[in-house]
Scaffold this active site. Sequence first.
Site, mmCIF file in Angstrom:
data_model
loop_
_atom_site.group_PDB
_atom_site.id
_atom_site.type_symbol
_atom_site.label_atom_id
_atom_site.label_comp_id
_atom_site.label_asym_id
_atom_site.label_seq_id
_atom_site.Cartn_x
_atom_site.Cartn_y
_atom_site.Cartn_z
ATOM 1 N N SER A 184 -1.537 0.360 -7.160
ATOM 2 C CA SER A 184 -2.053 -0.651 -7.262
ATOM 3 C C SER A 184 -3.646 -0.605 -6.852
ATOM 4 C CB SER A 184 -1.550 -1.498 -6.185
ATOM 5 O OG SER A 184 -2.281 -2.901 -5.954
ATOM 6 N N TYR A 197 1.090 -2.584 2.770
ATOM 7 C CA TYR A 197 1.413 -2.577 1.299
ATOM 8 C C TYR A 197 0.259 -1.588 0.768
ATOM 9 C CZ TYR A 197 1.656 -3.967 -3.699
ATOM 10 O OH TYR A 197 1.741 -3.923 -4.869
#
Length: 291
Positions: A184, A197
């Site tokens: 990401s 995350y």
Amino acid sequence: MTDDPRSSEPTSFPDESTQPRPGLERSMHTKPDHGEHSYAGKGALEGRAALITGGDSGIGKAVAIAYAREGADVAISYLADEQADAVDTRTWVEKAGRRCLLLPGDIRDRDHCADLVERTVAEFGRLDILVNNAAAQTINEDLCDIDDDEMQGAFAANVFAMIRLAKAAVSHMKPGAAIINTTSVQAKVATKNMIVYATTKGAISSYTIGLSNLLAPKGIRVNAVAPGPVWTPIQPIAKDPDELKTLGQNTPLGRAGQPGELAGAYVLLASAEGSYMTGAVIPVTGGMPMY
């Protein structure tokens, strides 16, 4: 439809509500575009077999559709609560004339990871592509808000499962096979309320490079795709309606991406067109920098 990348897909998502985990496509007000009516295959993956985690919706669904249209049979893993979304994905894969194996279960379970690989090989007789795409996203407002069980679950789903799946898969892979991990833009920007995350995604980027070095002598390529803000069911889990409405408007292109816009990167990395690519992290971020 316009070719202008600033306006070729929705730039706002009004009337979208927050969802409980795991997040379902069928509950989204504005449906994501997975390339159902736009992706055209060219036979780049003819005769291959792929296992895609998180293949029921979002990026995983777009990749499953694209791979099928490129000629691959596809196995998808997903949580049991996501069965209806997975069945829809299977419908699109089968419309492309390919086989689709549905594999419900939780990849945080180490035995399930091995079982996913074994069942895929038993069904298709081979495994050429592993797409580690499933992820758990947690949100925190402060350090004291980070729940230890959620943190361990996020690492189990986002990092440990990738390692376990690769361990199980590699013995079935031949030279020319590919492993593709989903990291990401958060691996670099690390938004303050997404510490856990972002940390898992940073670990995935490093894991990708290390695994690529380990498997290059076997002729197995390992790469990653780093999405920016993409309109998938993971968004309504963690964001309130005001955040959802403006998702992606802070990118240089001024909008969120759609899952179908990432499929081409996964096809490239799985196909012979990407034969000299290993250890790479490909940003698909709407212009958000990854350096």
